[in-house]
Scaffold this motif. Structure first.
Motif, PDB file in Angstrom:
ATOM      1  N   LEU A 262       0.850  -1.206   0.000  1.00  0.00           N
ATOM      2  CA  LEU A 262       0.000   0.000   0.000  1.00  0.00           C
ATOM      3  C   LEU A 262       0.883   1.252   0.000  1.00  0.00           C
ATOM      4  O   LEU A 262       0.556   2.247  -0.654  1.00  0.00           O
ATOM      5  N   LEU A 263       1.978   1.188   0.729  1.00  0.00           N
ATOM      6  CA  LEU A 263       2.864   2.343   0.876  1.00  0.00           C
ATOM      7  C   LEU A 263       3.888   2.367  -0.261  1.00  0.00           C
ATOM      8  O   LEU A 263       3.880   3.248  -1.088  1.00  0.00           O
ATOM      9  N   TYR A 264       4.742   1.370  -0.269  1.00  0.00           N
ATOM     10  CA  TYR A 264       5.736   1.234  -1.341  1.00  0.00           C
ATOM     11  C   TYR A 264       6.089  -0.231  -1.532  1.00  0.00           C
ATOM     12  O   TYR A 264       6.190  -0.974  -0.554  1.00  0.00           O
ATOM     13  N   ARG A 265       6.309  -0.620  -2.775  1.00  0.00           N
ATOM     14  CA  ARG A 265       6.857  -1.943  -3.052  1.00  0.00           C
ATOM     15  C   ARG A 265       8.382  -1.861  -2.935  1.00  0.00           C
ATOM     16  O   ARG A 265       8.942  -0.771  -3.002  1.00  0.00           O
ATOM     17  N   PRO A 266       9.033  -3.012  -2.774  1.00  0.00           N
ATOM     18  CA  PRO A 266      10.499  -2.978  -2.815  1.00  0.00           C
ATOM     19  C   PRO A 266      10.954  -2.380  -4.150  1.00  0.00           C
ATOM     20  O   PRO A 266      10.337  -2.645  -5.179  1.00  0.00           O
ATOM     21  N   MET A 267      11.979  -1.524  -4.126  1.00  0.00           N
ATOM     22  CA  MET A 267      12.436  -0.858  -5.342  1.00  0.00           C
ATOM     23  C   MET A 267      13.956  -0.970  -5.476  1.00  0.00           C
ATOM     24  O   MET A 267      14.657  -1.180  -4.493  1.00  0.00           O
ATOM     25  N   ARG A 268      14.445  -0.798  -6.693  1.00  0.00           N
ATOM     26  CA  ARG A 268      15.887  -0.872  -6.919  1.00  0.00           C
ATOM     27  C   ARG A 268      16.557   0.419  -6.455  1.00  0.00           C
ATOM     28  O   ARG A 268      15.902   1.443  -6.280  1.00  0.00           O
ATOM     29  N   ALA A 269      17.879   0.347  -6.337  1.00  0.00           N
ATOM     30  CA  ALA A 269      18.646   1.433  -5.723  1.00  0.00           C
ATOM     31  C   ALA A 269      18.382   2.828  -6.317  1.00  0.00           C
ATOM     32  O   ALA A 269      18.193   3.775  -5.547  1.00  0.00           O
ATOM     33  N   PRO A 270      18.353   2.987  -7.652  1.00  0.00           N
ATOM     34  CA  PRO A 270      18.177   4.356  -8.174  1.00  0.00           C
ATOM     35  C   PRO A 270      16.859   4.988  -7.719  1.00  0.00           C
ATOM     36  O   PRO A 270      16.818   6.170  -7.343  1.00  0.00           O
ATOM     37  N   GLU A 271      15.796   4.186  -7.723  1.00  0.00           N
ATOM     38  CA  GLU A 271      14.483   4.672  -7.314  1.00  0.00           C
ATOM     39  C   GLU A 271      14.464   4.992  -5.810  1.00  0.00           C
ATOM     40  O   GLU A 271      13.906   6.009  -5.382  1.00  0.00           O
ATOM     41  N   ALA A 272      15.084   4.103  -5.019  1.00  0.00           N
ATOM     42  CA  ALA A 272      15.124   4.315  -3.569  1.00  0.00           C
ATOM     43  C   ALA A 272      15.946   5.563  -3.239  1.00  0.00           C
ATOM     44  O   ALA A 272      15.589   6.334  -2.338  1.00  0.00           O
ATOM     45  N   GLY A 273      17.031   5.778  -3.976  1.00  0.00           N
ATOM     46  CA  GLY A 273      17.860   6.965  -3.769  1.00  0.00           C
ATOM     47  C   GLY A 273      17.093   8.235  -4.108  1.00  0.00           C
ATOM     48  O   GLY A 273      17.178   9.244  -3.394  1.00  0.00           O
ATOM     49  N   ALA A 274      16.304   8.181  -5.187  1.00  0.00           N
ATOM     50  CA  ALA A 274      15.499   9.340  -5.592  1.00  0.00           C
ATOM     51  C   ALA A 274      14.454   9.660  -4.535  1.00  0.00           C
ATOM     52  O   ALA A 274      14.238  10.825  -4.197  1.00  0.00           O
ATOM     53  N   LEU A 275      13.831   8.621  -4.002  1.00  0.00           N
ATOM     54  CA  LEU A 275      12.821   8.825  -2.946  1.00  0.00           C
ATOM     55  C   LEU A 275      13.457   9.483  -1.723  1.00  0.00           C
ATOM     56  O   LEU A 275      12.906  10.404  -1.124  1.00  0.00           O
ATOM     57  N   LEU A 276      14.637   9.006  -1.385  1.00  0.00           N
ATOM     58  CA  LEU A 276      15.350   9.545  -0.223  1.00  0.00           C
ATOM     59  C   LEU A 276      15.652  11.031  -0.433  1.00  0.00           C
ATOM     60  O   LEU A 276      15.465  11.850   0.464  1.00  0.00           O
TER      61      LEU A 276
END
Ligand code: C2E
Ligand code: MG
Ligand code: MG
Ligand code: MG
Length: 285
Positions: A262-276
């Motif tokens: 519901l919140l977020y699915r597991p994502m790869r590093a570039p996407e996770a870095g962008a979110l951060l």
């Protein structure tokens, strides 16, 4: 006739067993080469503060892109790795990769003054935890990455804590280094809530099956787990939140953090870095 029949079945059994052992050996060899050949990657799943929506950290989940086969889910190869010494190699690889990545993100976008930086949680297998080497493995990963110990969380399942005195001692030592400890999939084992008080842990992760359950007794149990955990000074994370109604209920039950599709699915590093970067930028305004 009966004898011949029995022998035939024994042969069939031997043949099946031989095949299974062969497949297992083959899979072990493939995991080992996958680790050194760059076939493993990390997926990062955000963990959110229920009251404020703030990004509190990521759970690092291993992903194996096996050539000619495709994505192999961890539930299919982690148990095989756990059956051999390979699990130490898997966990070491994850510890190094996940701490290196978070340290890099932290350098690129530091937290706002006075705000804690998001953490990274790494799953550690019970077998690895029982091995004395786990201490140096964690220390090595922290030293190599330069990540403060406070930003690393180790996720372990509850059975490990109850069944294995060595694992228990190792967790105590790791915790004294400043690393956070979370009990994963809580509720699926045999730990009673009262036992939590004496455990070297900081965080309780309530298993997805309880979060998803529509049974009133399970909902009551979740409320009880949250209250008890708070009494013992633990942070509570709900796993596998998939529906808005579940999140609303958890919020009413004063659950601290949540993780799920519901919140977020597991994502790869570039996407996770962008979110951060976007959340840290928003936090510093
Ligand atoms: P886990 O540690 O309990 O991780 C949570 C699992 O739930 C992940 O599956 C995640 O993708 C999944 N999940 C998250 N949100 C939802 C949701 O809303 N709904 C549903 N249905 N599932 C959700 P994944 O990545 O397939 O990992 C499965 C298990 O494999 C993990 O369970 C963990 O026990 C193990 N594992 C994964 N990576 C590692 C690793 O690097 N080392 C070790 N030792 N074990 C690992
Ligand atoms: Mg986990
Ligand atoms: Mg879990
Ligand atoms: Mg699990």
């Amino acid at each position: 006739r009966a004898k011949a029949h029995g022998r035939g079945r024994a042969e069939l059994f031997d043949e099946t067993l031989r095949l299974q052992l062969h497949q297992r050996a083959e899979l072990e060899a493939a995991i080992a080469s996958g680790l050194v050949n760059g076939e493993m990657q990390v997926a990062y799943q955000p963990v959110i503060d229920v009251a404020t929506d703030r990004l509190m950290g990521y759970e690092a989940l291993i992903r194996w892109e096996r050539p000619g086969v495709g994505l192999v889910p961890p539930d299919e190869f982690i148990p095989v790795a756990e059956g051999s010494r390979l699990i130490g190699d898997v966990d070491r690889w994850m510890l190094h990769e996940a701490t290196r990545q978070l340290a890099q993100w932290r350098a690129e976008c530091p937290a706002a003054p006075g705000e804690p930086h998001p953490t990274i949680a790494v799953n550690i297998s019970g077998r690895h935890l029982a091995d004395q080497r786990v201490i140096t493995d964690v220390a090595d990963a922290l030293a190599a990455s330069g990540l403060p110990a406070e930003l690393l969380v180790l996720e372990v399942t509850e059975t490990v804590l109850v069944d294995d005195p060595l694992a228990y001692d190792h967790l105590t030592e790791l915790r004294s280094m400043g690393v956070g400890i979370a009990i994963d999939d809580f509720g699926t084992g045999y730990t009673s809530i009262g036992q939590l008080r004496n455990m070297p842990v900081d965080t309780l992760k309530i298993d997805r099956s309880f979060v998803a359950s529509t049974e009133p007794a399970h909902r009551e149990l979740v409320a009880l787990m949250i209250r008890a955990a708070h009494t013992f000074g633990l942070t509570v994370v709900a796993e596998g939140v998939e529906e808005p109604a579940q999140l609303a209920r958890l919020k009413a039950q004063e659950c601290d953090q949540a993780q799920g599709y519901l919140l977020y699915r597991p994502m790869r590093a570039p996407e996770a870095g962008a979110l951060l970067r976007t959340t840290e930028a928003a936090g510093s305004v």
